[in-house]
Design a protein around this motif. Structure first.
Motif, PDB file in Angstrom:
ATOM      1  N   PHE A  45       0.836  -1.199  -0.085  1.00 12.93           N
ATOM      2  CA  PHE A  45      -0.111  -0.130  -0.035  1.00 12.93           C
ATOM      3  C   PHE A  45       0.899   1.266   0.008  1.00 12.93           C
ATOM      4  N   GLU A  46       1.999   1.191  -0.585  1.00 18.19           N
ATOM      5  CA  GLU A  46       2.838   2.495  -0.963  1.00 18.19           C
ATOM      6  C   GLU A  46       2.504   2.902  -2.071  1.00 18.19           C
ATOM      7  N   LEU A  47       2.853   4.060  -2.342  1.00 27.30           N
ATOM      8  CA  LEU A  47       2.323   4.977  -3.818  1.00 27.30           C
ATOM      9  C   LEU A  47       3.528   4.707  -4.676  1.00 27.30           C
ATOM     10  N   LEU A  48       3.361   4.420  -5.845  1.00 27.68           N
ATOM     11  CA  LEU A  48       4.114   4.529  -7.061  1.00 27.68           C
ATOM     12  C   LEU A  48       3.909   5.763  -7.941  1.00 27.68           C
ATOM     13  N   PHE A  49       4.669   6.541  -8.198  1.00 27.77           N
ATOM     14  CA  PHE A  49       4.490   7.822  -9.030  1.00 27.77           C
ATOM     15  C   PHE A  49       5.621   8.264  -9.780  1.00 27.77           C
ATOM     16  N   ALA A  50       5.445   8.944 -10.883  1.00 31.36           N
ATOM     17  CA  ALA A  50       6.377   9.536 -11.807  1.00 31.36           C
ATOM     18  C   ALA A  50       6.394  11.025 -11.688  1.00 31.36           C
ATOM     19  N   VAL A  51       7.556  11.518 -11.598  1.00 35.27           N
ATOM     20  CA  VAL A  51       7.811  12.992 -11.735  1.00 35.27           C
ATOM     21  C   VAL A  51       8.573  13.417 -13.087  1.00 35.27           C
ATOM     22  N   PRO A  52       8.204  14.165 -13.913  1.00 37.05           N
ATOM     23  CA  PRO A  52       8.835  14.500 -14.984  1.00 37.05           C
ATOM     24  C   PRO A  52      10.299  15.258 -14.511  1.00 37.05           C
ATOM     25  N   ARG A  53      11.054  15.041 -15.358  1.00 35.71           N
ATOM     26  CA  ARG A  53      12.684  15.109 -15.088  1.00 35.71           C
ATOM     27  C   ARG A  53      12.728  16.608 -14.770  1.00 35.71           C
ATOM     28  N   SER A  54      11.991  17.203 -15.632  1.00 38.42           N
ATOM     29  CA  SER A  54      11.958  18.786 -15.161  1.00 38.42           C
ATOM     30  C   SER A  54      11.413  19.410 -13.959  1.00 38.42           C
ATOM     31  N   CYS A  55      10.829  18.526 -13.308  1.00 38.35           N
ATOM     32  CA  CYS A  55      10.143  18.857 -12.039  1.00 38.35           C
ATOM     33  C   CYS A  55      11.036  18.327 -10.915  1.00 38.35           C
ATOM     34  N   LEU A  56      11.892  17.646 -11.218  1.00 37.15           N
ATOM     35  CA  LEU A  56      12.772  17.002 -10.261  1.00 37.15           C
ATOM     36  C   LEU A  56      13.234  17.701  -8.962  1.00 37.15           C
ATOM     37  N   CYS A  57      13.875  18.855  -9.445  1.00 35.76           N
ATOM     38  CA  CYS A  57      14.348  19.771  -8.443  1.00 35.76           C
ATOM     39  C   CYS A  57      13.350  20.390  -7.477  1.00 35.76           C
ATOM     40  N   ALA A  58      12.381  20.913  -8.218  1.00 37.42           N
ATOM     41  CA  ALA A  58      11.245  21.317  -7.447  1.00 37.42           C
ATOM     42  C   ALA A  58      10.523  20.457  -6.541  1.00 37.42           C
ATOM     43  N   PHE A  59      10.305  19.236  -7.022  1.00 33.50           N
ATOM     44  CA  PHE A  59       9.807  18.072  -6.241  1.00 33.50           C
ATOM     45  C   PHE A  59      10.848  17.838  -4.855  1.00 33.50           C
ATOM     46  N   ASN A  60      11.880  17.728  -5.193  1.00 29.45           N
ATOM     47  CA  ASN A  60      12.934  17.446  -3.977  1.00 29.45           C
ATOM     48  C   ASN A  60      12.873  18.509  -2.956  1.00 29.45           C
ATOM     49  N   ALA A  61      12.722  19.688  -3.512  1.00 32.30           N
ATOM     50  CA  ALA A  61      12.823  20.919  -2.468  1.00 32.30           C
ATOM     51  C   ALA A  61      11.551  20.874  -1.945  1.00 32.30           C
ATOM     52  N   ALA A  62      10.351  20.758  -2.478  1.00 38.15           N
ATOM     53  CA  ALA A  62       9.154  20.928  -1.801  1.00 38.15           C
ATOM     54  C   ALA A  62       8.567  19.789  -1.060  1.00 38.15           C
ATOM     55  N   TYR A  63       8.661  18.430  -1.316  1.00 38.83           N
ATOM     56  CA  TYR A  63       8.206  17.312  -0.675  1.00 38.83           C
ATOM     57  C   TYR A  63       8.333  17.512   0.885  1.00 38.83           C
ATOM     58  N   PRO A  64       7.435  17.476   1.640  1.00 33.08           N
ATOM     59  CA  PRO A  64       7.187  17.546   3.119  1.00 33.08           C
ATOM     60  C   PRO A  64       8.399  16.638   3.807  1.00 33.08           C
ATOM     61  N   ARG A  65       8.920  16.897   4.819  1.00 39.03           N
ATOM     62  CA  ARG A  65       9.611  15.935   5.543  1.00 39.03           C
ATOM     63  C   ARG A  65       8.739  15.229   6.350  1.00 39.03           C
ATOM     64  N   ARG A  66       7.417  15.829   6.705  1.00 38.23           N
ATOM     65  CA  ARG A  66       6.742  14.837   7.635  1.00 38.23           C
ATOM     66  C   ARG A  66       6.103  13.638   7.075  1.00 38.23           C
ATOM     67  N   PHE A  67       6.329  13.479   5.754  1.00 37.23           N
ATOM     68  CA  PHE A  67       5.694  12.481   4.982  1.00 37.23           C
ATOM     69  C   PHE A  67       6.765  11.294   4.787  1.00 37.23           C
ATOM     70  N   PRO A  68       6.154  10.176   4.621  1.00 35.18           N
ATOM     71  CA  PRO A  68       7.229   8.894   4.384  1.00 35.18           C
ATOM     72  C   PRO A  68       8.333   9.347   3.429  1.00 35.18           C
ATOM     73  N   PRO A  69       9.566   8.743   3.519  1.00 35.60           N
ATOM     74  CA  PRO A  69      10.595   8.967   2.679  1.00 35.60           C
ATOM     75  C   PRO A  69      10.204   8.502   1.369  1.00 35.60           C
ATOM     76  N   VAL A  70      10.723   9.092   0.106  1.00 33.06           N
ATOM     77  CA  VAL A  70      10.451   8.619  -1.182  1.00 33.06           C
ATOM     78  C   VAL A  70      11.862   8.430  -1.647  1.00 33.06           C
ATOM     79  N   THR A  71      11.816   7.304  -2.601  1.00 29.93           N
ATOM     80  CA  THR A  71      12.948   6.810  -3.285  1.00 29.93           C
ATOM     81  C   THR A  71      12.641   6.740  -4.889  1.00 29.93           C
ATOM     82  N   GLN A  72      13.944   7.280  -5.530  1.00 32.24           N
ATOM     83  CA  GLN A  72      13.582   6.956  -7.040  1.00 32.24           C
ATOM     84  C   GLN A  72      13.893   5.428  -7.348  1.00 32.24           C
ATOM     85  N   ILE A  73      13.261   4.876  -8.062  1.00 32.94           N
ATOM     86  CA  ILE A  73      13.620   3.347  -8.351  1.00 32.94           C
ATOM     87  C   ILE A  73      13.731   3.164  -9.578  1.00 32.94           C
TER      88      ILE A  73
END
Lengths: 335, 335
Positions: free
Chosen positions: A273-301
């Motif tokens: 029941f984890e989430l699998l999702f895709a981030v467009p390459r152009s959004c990667l920096c913004a995503f890494n900066a914005a993803y809240p620390r209170r949420f479970p860690p995310v890993t690129q796979i």
């Protein structure tokens, strides 16, 4: 991907083909994690999903307490809502109860369900109770909403997008292995983690809602049957292939202690029941900066690819191998 | 009524008590035929219900074809929508399938369901498929709407209102008796009627919608467990009693041919899926004038009373007797 489509998926395709024209208020029908409805005049999208838990298929009597069963049957449905970024609102429960399970059992079941429901903001609005001559069946239907109409679908991915998962993969399957070994009580922290993931999974509702609203994610689903069974579904809807980096997977290494292969569990173990999702390459920096620390860690796979095959390899220089769909499929054996 | 409350009803009461405050978008929660939701900003009310059909409880293998099972499992849910006057819109299906039932069975099941769905305007939007180790389970969730926000509840009745039912009572139970006698094929019209009512019941959707919009009806429910089990539920919600005129009941007299007591079946036979509703005395003339002839016939069968007991008597001069709740209750035996 198309050639490897499992029997369960073929049935779903058959239903989609024969379902005819969607009415205007139905935005997404069969085939995603949940259906999406737009009530006439409403500000919000509504999302509907249903899931079945059956004795000796999804659980064994004695492995889960009634309260844990109540928790888990709701959690599986809420995870489908999380998979689209919908906020849980309402749920119904249909229970088929073998003789011997009385009002005390029922009360515990509903208590376990209510604890999770209260924590995640969903209200029980109805259900059905029936005696069963054949084991325990639990069927839950959950309704969520997206007040800003921002949802994510399996179909939004594009070649080149980077694949991520939340949390750890294979944890629930490691817990199942403990139960199969008769170890129903945890002796240490890894066992506690694994048993808890198996018995009382935490659906990623607030993470899913955040991801959907972020505008930084192209497609999403939840991992209920295992990465190797679920990833082909994401790719089929997005019309891409995928490459998985086997040595980047967030595996549960402690499970080797009880004879598991952590990488195999990460690929093929269900019920995470984890989430699998895709981030467009152009959004990667913004995503890494914005993803809240209170949420479970995310890993690129890995990443989505133009070529419509599923491969996996170790980074940086491992050889690519085809990924066989070995996750849980109820109907493969009858093929 | 309160003292006679059945075990199933007690469980529902327990859940209502513990369910806490309803969120603002939930108009009616547990306890009516279906839950009622008002999506934010929407013009229409939405109505949600769920029903479970289990092998050897609700049906026996061989008595119903897969297509008939598909029809009946949807019909039971649509009847709950009809019971409030909601128009069917969407449904989900969760299927637990024993080994041996393959894709052909599944296709027939969905075909039977789809025929009814197309006829009544509801669209399949999702579901779950699972192998089952223990018999066949079917769980359907249906969503309806009331575009004019006119719905009827169990709770709207008042002492003095006249009680009506649609159609014939005891027909489905007479069909069940035929099946129990091994007579799965009809030899004549009464047998055809009874078997068809048992296998392919027709939910009273357009009648229910009309009744709700008419403004001439105070309360309504559908008869799924039999008049003697369902009437106490209507009365409990409306805080009334009721008097039934036993010789006015629209019974199915032909069932005497196969050893049934038509009046007993009318009182205690389940699965008729007819509508039970009340008309205020002041609306009777208008109701009789306006009720469309294209709809199933309606029959007055009694009235709601101030005194909160359920009695029945023959009109005009029969002696009043207490009505025992003998309809179908899954949980009475465990009491």
């Amino acid at each position: 991907v198309t050639a490897d489509i499992s029997s369960e998926d073929r049935i779903v395709r058959l239903l989609r083909k024969t379902s005819g024209q969607n009415p205007s208020s139905l935005k997404v029908g069969i085939g995603d994690d949940a259906a999406v409805l737009l009530p006439r005049g409403a500000d919000e999208l509504w999302v509907v999903t249903t899931d079945l838990l059956l004795e000796d298929i999804d659980f064994r009597g004695g492995w889960l307490s009634p309260a844990q069963l109540g928790h888990k049957s709701l959690a599986a449905n809420l995870s489908d809502l999380a998979a689209m970024g919908a906020r849980p609102r309402f749920h119904t429960v249909a229970l088929g109860l073998p003789r011997g399970l009385g009002e005390r059992w029922i009360a515990s079941f509903y208590q376990g369900m209510k604890r999770l429901a209260d924590a995640l903001g969903t209200t029980l609005i109805g259900g059905d109770l029936s005696r069963s001559e054949h084991g325990l069946h639990i069927s839950v239907c959950a309704i969520g909403e997206s007040s800003r109409r921002k949802l994510l679908y399996r179909s939004g991915g594009n070649a080149g997008d980077l694949l991520f998962v939340t949390g750890t993969l294979g944890l629930a399957a490691a817990g199942l292995k403990l139960l199969e070994l008769g170890r129903t009580h945890a002796d240490n922290e890894p066992e506690r983690l694994a048993l808890s993931a198996q018995r009382e999974p935490a659906p990623r509702c607030s993470t899913g809602t955040w991801l959907a609203r972020s505008g930084l994610v192209s497609c999403m689903m939840d991992l209920s049957d295992g990465l190797s069974a679920d990833l082909p579904r994401l790719c089929a809807e997005s019309r891409t292939g995928a490459e998985i980096y086997s040595n980047w997977l967030p595996v549960f290494g402690d499970s080797v202690r009880w004879g598991c292969d952590p990488v195999a569990l990460a690929f093929h173990g269900g019920e995470d029941f984890e989430l699998l999702f895709a981030v467009p390459r152009s959004c990667l920096c913004a995503f890494n900066a914005a993803y809240p620390r209170r949420f479970p860690p995310v890993t690129q796979i890995g990443r989505l690819t133009r070529k419509r095959v599923l491969t996996c390899r170790a980074r940086p220089r491992g050889e690519a191998r085809l990924l066989p769909p070995l996750g849980f499929d109820h109907f493969r054996k009858t093929k």
